[in-house]
Design a protein around this motif. Structure first.
Motif, PDB file in Angstrom:
ATOM      1  N   ASP A   6       6.896  23.361  11.054  1.00 33.28           N
ATOM      2  CA  ASP A   6       5.806  23.781  11.939  1.00 33.28           C
ATOM      3  C   ASP A   6       6.069  25.182  12.496  1.00 33.28           C
ATOM      4  O   ASP A   6       5.148  26.025  12.550  1.00 33.28           O
ATOM      5  CB  ASP A   6       5.652  22.780  13.092  1.00 33.28           C
ATOM      6  CG  ASP A   6       5.085  21.446  12.618  1.00 33.28           C
ATOM      7  OD1 ASP A   6       4.507  21.411  11.515  1.00 33.28           O
ATOM      8  OD2 ASP A   6       5.226  20.459  13.355  1.00 33.28           O
ATOM      9  N   LEU A   9       3.828  28.614  11.870  1.00 32.40           N
ATOM     10  CA  LEU A   9       3.355  29.463  12.959  1.00 32.40           C
ATOM     11  C   LEU A   9       3.828  30.909  12.785  1.00 32.40           C
ATOM     12  O   LEU A   9       3.085  31.858  13.072  1.00 32.40           O
ATOM     13  CB  LEU A   9       3.844  28.909  14.303  1.00 32.40           C
ATOM     14  CG  LEU A   9       3.211  27.588  14.747  1.00 32.40           C
ATOM     15  CD1 LEU A   9       3.927  27.041  15.972  1.00 32.40           C
ATOM     16  CD2 LEU A   9       1.723  27.777  15.058  1.00 32.40           C
ATOM     17  N   HIS A  19       6.908  30.202  20.548  1.00 32.22           N
ATOM     18  CA  HIS A  19       5.835  29.207  20.622  1.00 32.22           C
ATOM     19  C   HIS A  19       6.259  28.099  21.585  1.00 32.22           C
ATOM     20  O   HIS A  19       7.369  27.558  21.477  1.00 32.22           O
ATOM     21  CB  HIS A  19       5.555  28.622  19.244  1.00 32.22           C
ATOM     22  CG  HIS A  19       5.160  29.660  18.235  1.00 32.22           C
ATOM     23  ND1 HIS A  19       3.892  30.204  18.184  1.00 32.22           N
ATOM     24  CD2 HIS A  19       5.874  30.279  17.257  1.00 32.22           C
ATOM     25  CE1 HIS A  19       3.837  31.095  17.212  1.00 32.22           C
ATOM     26  NE2 HIS A  19       5.027  31.160  16.635  1.00 32.22           N
ATOM     27  N   GLN A  70       4.530  22.660  23.955  1.00 33.81           N
ATOM     28  CA  GLN A  70       3.247  21.969  23.907  1.00 33.81           C
ATOM     29  C   GLN A  70       2.551  22.172  22.564  1.00 33.81           C
ATOM     30  O   GLN A  70       1.921  21.247  22.019  1.00 33.81           O
ATOM     31  CB  GLN A  70       2.330  22.467  25.044  1.00 33.81           C
ATOM     32  CG  GLN A  70       2.766  22.074  26.429  1.00 33.81           C
ATOM     33  CD  GLN A  70       3.909  22.934  26.960  1.00 33.81           C
ATOM     34  OE1 GLN A  70       4.338  23.876  26.286  1.00 33.81           O
ATOM     35  NE2 GLN A  70       4.369  22.610  28.169  1.00 33.81           N
ATOM     36  N   THR A  71       2.675  23.397  22.004  1.00 35.43           N
ATOM     37  CA  THR A  71       2.067  23.658  20.698  1.00 35.43           C
ATOM     38  C   THR A  71       2.727  22.830  19.606  1.00 35.43           C
ATOM     39  O   THR A  71       2.058  22.245  18.740  1.00 35.43           O
ATOM     40  CB  THR A  71       2.185  25.152  20.359  1.00 35.43           C
ATOM     41  OG1 THR A  71       1.543  25.923  21.376  1.00 35.43           O
ATOM     42  CG2 THR A  71       1.545  25.453  19.003  1.00 35.43           C
ATOM     43  N   LEU A  72       4.047  22.778  19.673  1.00 31.93           N
ATOM     44  CA  LEU A  72       4.776  22.002  18.663  1.00 31.93           C
ATOM     45  C   LEU A  72       4.484  20.514  18.802  1.00 31.93           C
ATOM     46  O   LEU A  72       4.423  19.790  17.806  1.00 31.93           O
ATOM     47  CB  LEU A  72       6.276  22.266  18.803  1.00 31.93           C
ATOM     48  CG  LEU A  72       6.713  23.709  18.517  1.00 31.93           C
ATOM     49  CD1 LEU A  72       8.175  23.903  18.846  1.00 31.93           C
ATOM     50  CD2 LEU A  72       6.451  24.062  17.056  1.00 31.93           C
ATOM     51  N   ALA A  95       1.660  19.247  19.778  1.00 27.85           N
ATOM     52  CA  ALA A  95       0.331  19.026  19.201  1.00 27.85           C
ATOM     53  C   ALA A  95       0.390  19.000  17.681  1.00 27.85           C
ATOM     54  O   ALA A  95      -0.300  18.200  17.028  1.00 27.85           O
ATOM     55  CB  ALA A  95      -0.618  20.129  19.681  1.00 27.85           C
ATOM     56  N   MET A  96       1.216  19.877  17.101  1.00 31.70           N
ATOM     57  CA  MET A  96       1.330  19.913  15.638  1.00 31.70           C
ATOM     58  C   MET A  96       2.096  18.705  15.102  1.00 31.70           C
ATOM     59  O   MET A  96       1.864  18.268  13.973  1.00 31.70           O
ATOM     60  CB  MET A  96       2.038  21.200  15.206  1.00 31.70           C
ATOM     61  CG  MET A  96       1.261  22.467  15.529  1.00 31.70           C
ATOM     62  SD  MET A  96       2.100  23.950  14.965  1.00 31.70           S
ATOM     63  CE  MET A  96       1.961  23.750  13.174  1.00 31.70           C
TER      64      MET A  96
END
Length: 371
Positions: free
Chosen positions: A302, A306, A317, A320-322, A324-325
């Motif tokens: 992931d 990105l 990053h 929270q982004t990770l 979600a992924m």
């Protein structure tokens, strides 16, 4: 009673020796029945032996163990023969055929025992021990009888080892090689009958099937090799027999035969949990380890995806982004810590970013997936 009395007390030593001998014979031969998916055959044989014991007494009037065991052997072999005939000549499945023969022979045996009990000139006292077993009554002559019958069966197993392995794993291939597989089948059946017969006085008709199936089932959890399985099954059977005899001697009103089976059950469940190859505990650990490895790889990939969106720019990053992924995978924080320990990622004020080593590793994973 002190457990060490096994070396000095005549009764305990005799019972322990007989139980160990039974465990060795039934465990070794039971391995072949388990591998051939005929575990219930031992149950059918043991129950079928009961009318043979009763008929041997009615015809001879003798309660000599050898006479009664001979009757049990003949009846057990006949019961097995009936099972085979039902399977070959009807559409009845193997387990159904075993259930039919088991119930019919066992019912006949109970009727004969009831009839014997009512005879004015006969006492059932010498026969009821074959129903539930009375290992504590074993005498030296009984152990000698067990050895005379059981040890030749083990010797035959060693002599025809190759043929019995072919019979267990690939009977058709054995036929193409010119081996008499049908005769080997009859020989193995006869040896299993012997293993069951010598244990009737120890654990009885009702529990004897456990002595055939349980040691082999426990040994199968520890090894994939036939030789190792037979040795382990014999060892588990012997240990359970001796342990059950000692426990029943040290605790008041504890029957020996059922105690042996209970100890054997503990061995089976322990093997199912702790065996390194098939044990539930080790399977759980391996499953967890594989799951964590996949989670770590998913987080690494992931971050790599990105990074590709930013033309090589080292932009951090946030977690929270990770998350979600990686929805559905979980363990993002733990995976990041492990990646950091491997020096594949590093944490910056705005979040996480791949290191040069991490990028190379992610590229390698991507290349593996494409290939």
């Amino acid at each position: 009673m002190n457990p060490l009395d096994i070396f000095t007390d005549y009764t305990l030593r005799t019972v322990s020796l007989g139980a160990a001998l039974l465990g060795i014979v039934s465990g070794g031969l039971g391995s072949f029945a388990l591998l051939r998916k005929q575990s219930l055959m031992g149950d059918a044989m043991s129950h079928a032996a009961l009318p043979g014991i009763a008929l041997a007494f009615l015809f001879t009037g003798s309660k000599a163990p050898l006479v009664l065991l001979l009757g049990a052997a003949i009846a057990g072999w006949l019961g097995t023969w009936f099972v085979m005939q039902v399977i070959r000549k009807t559409r009845v499945s193997q387990d159904s055929a075993m259930g039919i023969v088991l119930s019919v022979f066992f019912g006949l045996g109970l009727v004969l025992l009831t009839f014997i009990q009512k005879l004015p000139t006969a006492s059932q006292a010498g026969l009821d021990k074959f129903l539930f077993g009375q290992a504590a009554t074993l005498m030296e002559k009984d152990v000698i009888t067990m050895a005379v019958l059981g040890l030749p069966a083990l010797l035959l197993m060693g002599v025809f080892w190759k043929e019995l392995k072919l019979l267990s794993f690939d009977r058709e291939y054995g036929d193409t090689l010119g081996f008499a597989m049908q005769k080997m089948d009859l020989l193995l059946t006869a040896m299993l009958v012997v293993a069951i017969v010598i244990g009737l006085q120890t654990v009885g008709v009702v529990l004897m099937s456990a002595m055939v199936v349980a040691p082999a089932a426990a040994a199968r959890q520890w090894t994939d090799r036939m030789g190792g399985m037979v040795v382990l099954a014999s060892l588990f059977g012997a240990i359970s027999g001796v342990s059950g005899a000692v426990l029943s001697a040290t605790m008041e009103n504890l029957p020996t035969g059922p105690t042996i089976v209970v100890v054997l059950s503990v061995v089976v469940f322990g093997s199912m949990i702790f065996a390194p190859r098939r044990g539930l505990l080790f399977n759980y650990v391996r499953s967890r380890r594989n799951s964590q490895r996949l989670q770590v790889r998913a987080v690494l990939e992931d971050l790599y995806m990105l990074s590709l969106q930013h033309a090589g720019e080292k932009r951090p990053h946030p977690v929270q982004t990770l998350r979600a992924m990686s929805w559905g995978h979980g363990g993002v924080e733990r995976s990041l810590r492990e990646l950091e320990e491997r020096k594949w990622v590093t944490q910056l004020p705005g979040g996480w970013v791949l290191t040069t080593a991490g990028e190379l590793q992610a590229q390698q994973h991507a290349g593996e997936e494409k290939s």
